[in-house]
Design an enzyme around this catalytic site. Structure first.
Site, PDB file in Angstrom:
ATOM      1  N   HIS A 135       0.821  -1.219   0.000  1.00 10.77           N
ATOM      2  CA  HIS A 135       0.000   0.000   0.000  1.00 10.77           C
ATOM      3  C   HIS A 135       0.851   1.263   0.000  1.00 10.77           C
ATOM      4  O   HIS A 135       0.373   2.349  -0.369  1.00 10.77           O
ATOM      5  CB  HIS A 135      -0.932   0.003   1.217  1.00 10.77           C
ATOM      6  CG  HIS A 135      -2.300   0.535   0.935  1.00 10.77           C
ATOM      7  ND1 HIS A 135      -2.524   1.657   0.143  1.00 10.77           N
ATOM      8  CD2 HIS A 135      -3.534   0.126   1.322  1.00 10.77           C
ATOM      9  CE1 HIS A 135      -3.816   1.896   0.075  1.00 10.77           C
ATOM     10  NE2 HIS A 135      -4.457   0.995   0.773  1.00 10.77           N
ATOM     11  N   ALA A 136       2.110   1.179   0.415  1.00  3.02           N
ATOM     12  CA  ALA A 136       2.999   2.341   0.367  1.00  3.02           C
ATOM     13  C   ALA A 136       3.238   2.796  -1.076  1.00  3.02           C
ATOM     14  O   ALA A 136       3.589   3.952  -1.318  1.00  3.02           O
ATOM     15  CB  ALA A 136       4.329   2.021   1.048  1.00  3.02           C
TER      16      ALA A 136
END
Length: 457
Positions: A135-136
């Site tokens: 998700h980064a």
């Protein structure tokens, strides 16, 4: 390109690398036939993925302890995992086997940090591709928009799938009364939001998780909906949206599950709170990837979403299934009128900058512990698409396990909408029952909507 290499992580990116809130998105593309390893290599090596700075960078920590992206030469063989044989000998059902595989990934298989934070698993015997993104790297809108650049329309093999250009409705013409209502609702909802961050919790039910539940084993089931059915229900409630219908379905399905599985009597109106991720980009839906990667764009690449708390309420089954949609519409209309999602994003950004990622991660984790479920809804391509000349049969998504016992992610594609229901199996041992309750709820609402259109005798 607009996105620099060797730059620090954004505040939202730093949130998703903290131990308590580390998050991986798992996207699944079903395909019409098996695909060879060489074909996969060819598609990926000619895609934007191998040119995108985020997907060709390691996550490193500098001497000041700050996370950064470091550009490296990518080795595709380390990112593409080809599994030619069936992944389970116990089950001949492709959907069940793939869901079991995904459920195991969500709780026990982090991405290795010695390579860029993405992987592609080819489950050849089950005719599907699992793409895992940290998700980064970006949010669901960014990542699916990039993924679709590898696809083409079935109707025209030279064109990439179209993306939505819908613009969000503003508050123009609301008048003084409308602005006062907006400010009042924003105040009320932000007070509730802060209380959920600190100490207020949902009541104990047979579907609620809590601290530590993110480590428990998972099961995954799929609820399948027809968009035509959802539109039929939508047309029966004045000014309703697909999201209103979805939340009506969730409210009905959860109410039925609680009614049939609770060991203690339940009072009507019991609140069950969901945490919803809201896209804050100026244009809703999928985005043009070139626009996302433009340095001066207002729809920049990355994580651009806020959190909104959406309560549903337990109600015993009545004579009119459409009441669930009507109640959901009132709640969602008030939420959309407020600035809760925008302010949650801005406050989170401020806390990250001033108090650090660990404190922001703690608050985010407490919200999850104090609520009951996560929900997201992503609008996918309206037309059928193909990858490497092979038609895509479905698009589904799920994510890392959370402290919630229920996590739901819906993606629409070509007239269908599939919702992945990830559960802690020690709390909800049979998620397929919950999926069936959701599907039955939509059917009952459609029948009620069609009956309402019939002329009175």
């Amino acid at each position: 390109m607009g996105i620099e290499s060797n730059e620090p992580l954004t505040p939202a990116g730093r949130l998703f690398v903290q131990p308590a809130t580390e998050h991986i998105i798992n996207c699944v593309l079903g395909i019409d036939q098996s695909v060879g390893l060489e074909t996969v290599h060819s598609v990926v090596s000619n895609s934007l993925i191998v040119k995108h700075p985020r997907f060709t960078s390691l996550l490193v920590t500098d001497k000041h302890g700050r996370e950064r992206w470091k550009r490296v030469d990518i080795e595709l063989d380390r990112h593409i995992i080809f599994l030619p044989d069936p992944i389970s000998n116990d089950n001949n059902d492709d959907e069940v086997a793939v869901n079991d595989y995904l459920a195991n990934l969500t709780v026990s298989c982090p991405l290795s940090t010695d390579k860029p934070l993405w992987e592609m698993h080819i489950l050849d015997a089950h005719k599907c591709v699992v793409i895992r993104f940290h998700h980064a790297l970006g949010d669901g809108v960014s990542l699916l928009s990039l993924l679709l650049t590898m696809c083409r329309r079935v109707s025209d093999g030279e064109k990439i799938p179209t993306v939505s250009a819908a613009v969000r409705n503003g508050r123009e013409g609301a008048g003084i009364g409308g602005w006062l209502k907006m400010m009042w609702l924003t105040l009320v909802y932000m007070v509730e939001f802060c209380m959920k961050c600190l100490w207020v919790r949902d009541k104990e039910t047979v579907v609620r998780g809590g601290a530590g539940v993110e480590l428990w084993p998972r099961k995954l089931a799929t609820a399948k909906f027809s968009l035509d059915d959802m539109k039929t229900v939508k047309s029966a409630v004045v000014n309703a949206t697909i999201n209103d219908v979805l939340f009506g379905v969730i409210s009905s399905g959860l109410s039925r599950y609680l009614e049939n599985h609770s060991t203690k009597p339940l009072r009507g109106g019991l609140q069950i709170t969901g945490a919803a991720m809201v896209n804050l980009r100026k244009s809703s839906g999928l985005q043009e990837t070139t626009e996302l990667m433009n340095k001066n764009s207002k729809s920049r690449w990355g994580n651009k979403f806020g959190m909104m708390l959406l309560p549903v309420y337990y109600h015993a089954r009545g004579s009119d299934p459409l009441q669930y949609v009507k109640r959901a519409k009132i709640m969602i209309d008030n939420k959309k009128l407020s600035s809760e999602a925008f302010l949650s994003y801005k406050i989170g950004y401020f806390i990250m900058k001033c108090l650090g990622a660990r404190f922001a991660s703690l608050l985010n984790y407490r919200i999850i512990c104090n609520t009951t479920f996560t929900i997201s809804n992503l609008v996918g391509p309206k037309e059928r698409i193909m990858i490497a000349g092979i038609p895509v049969t479905y698009i589904r998504a799920t994510s890392s396990s959370l402290a919630h016992a229920i996590t739901m992610h819906m993606v629409s594609y070509a007239g269908k909408a599939d919702m992945q229901i990830l559960v802690a199996k020690d709390i909800i041992p049979h998620p397929e029952i919950l999926a069936k309750y959701f599907e039955d709820a939509l059917v009952e609402m459609k029948e009620a909507a069609l009956a309402a259109k019939l002329p009175a005798k």
